[in-house]
Motif scaffolding. Structure first.
Motif, PDB file in Angstrom:
ATOM      1  N   ASP A  58       6.572  -6.921 -13.850  1.00 25.29           N
ATOM      2  CA  ASP A  58       5.659  -5.825 -14.195  1.00 25.29           C
ATOM      3  C   ASP A  58       4.749  -6.180 -15.367  1.00 25.29           C
ATOM      4  OD1 ASP A  58       6.295  -3.911 -12.239  1.00 25.29           O
ATOM      5  OD2 ASP A  58       8.081  -3.316 -13.359  1.00 25.29           O
TER       6      ASP A  58
ATOM      7  N   VAL B 210       3.021  -4.161  -6.148  1.00 24.55           N
ATOM      8  CA  VAL B 210       1.919  -3.618  -6.940  1.00 24.55           C
ATOM      9  C   VAL B 210       1.307  -2.435  -6.209  1.00 24.55           C
ATOM     10  CG1 VAL B 210       1.437  -5.876  -7.946  1.00 24.55           C
ATOM     11  CG2 VAL B 210       0.147  -5.131  -5.945  1.00 24.55           C
TER      12      VAL B 210
ATOM     13  N   THR C 299       0.652  -2.705 -11.869  1.00 23.77           N
ATOM     14  CA  THR C 299       2.112  -2.751 -11.832  1.00 23.77           C
ATOM     15  C   THR C 299       2.584  -1.548 -12.644  1.00 23.77           C
ATOM     16  OG1 THR C 299       2.420  -4.043 -13.867  1.00 23.77           O
ATOM     17  CG2 THR C 299       2.008  -5.286 -11.826  1.00 23.77           C
TER      18      THR C 299
END
Length: 112
Positions: free
Chosen positions: A51, A83, A92
Motif C-alpha cells: 500500500d 489498487v 492504494t
C-alpha cells in the motif's frame, strides 16, 4: 493529503535510424495492481508492491527487461496489492498515483 513525489518520465528510445523522445502517452491500461502505459514503442508499468511501495519499470522498446534488481529482493518483486483505478491513475489504501497524459508527469500523494 501530502504530495511527496513528482516524477517526470523522459528519455529516449533509440534505434539506428531514429531517436524518439517520450513525454506523453498513447494508451494506458489499468491492471489489478497498478497501470501500464504505452508511449510510442515504450512501455511503463507502475505496480503497487504494498500500500505504500511502488515499483516503476520502463521498457523503451515495448517490452519490459528481465525482472531482476539489485535494489529489490526477489520476494518483494513478487508482492502485489490490489489498487482502485481511476481516470488519472490509481490509489492504494495509502497512496494516490496520478499520471498526466500530456507530460507523463507522475504525482504520488500520501492519503494519510
Amino acid at each position: 493529503m501530502k504530495t511527496f513525489a513528482t516524477l517526470l518520465f523522459c528519455g529516449a528510445a533509440a534505434s539506428a535510424q531514429q531517436v524518439r523522445i517520450f513525454n506523453s502517452f498513447d494508451t494506458s491500461t489499468p491492471t489489478p495492481d497498478g497501470i501500464e502505459i504505452h508511449s510510442g514503442s515504450a512501455v511503463i508499468r507502475i505496480t503497487a508492491l504494498r500500500d505504500d511501495v511502488l515499483r516503476i519499470r520502463l521498457g523503451p522498446q515495448g517490452s519490459l527487461p528481465e525482472d531482476a534488481s539489485w535494489a529489490v529482493l526477489p520476494g518483494a518483486r513478487k508482492a502485489r496489492v490490489s489498487v482502485m483505478p481511476n481516470d488519472e491513475g490509481f490509489a492504494t489504501a495509502r497512496l494516490r498515483v496520478r499520471v498526466d497524459k500530456s507530460s507523463l508527469r507522475m504525482t504520488i500523494s500520501d492519503l494519510a
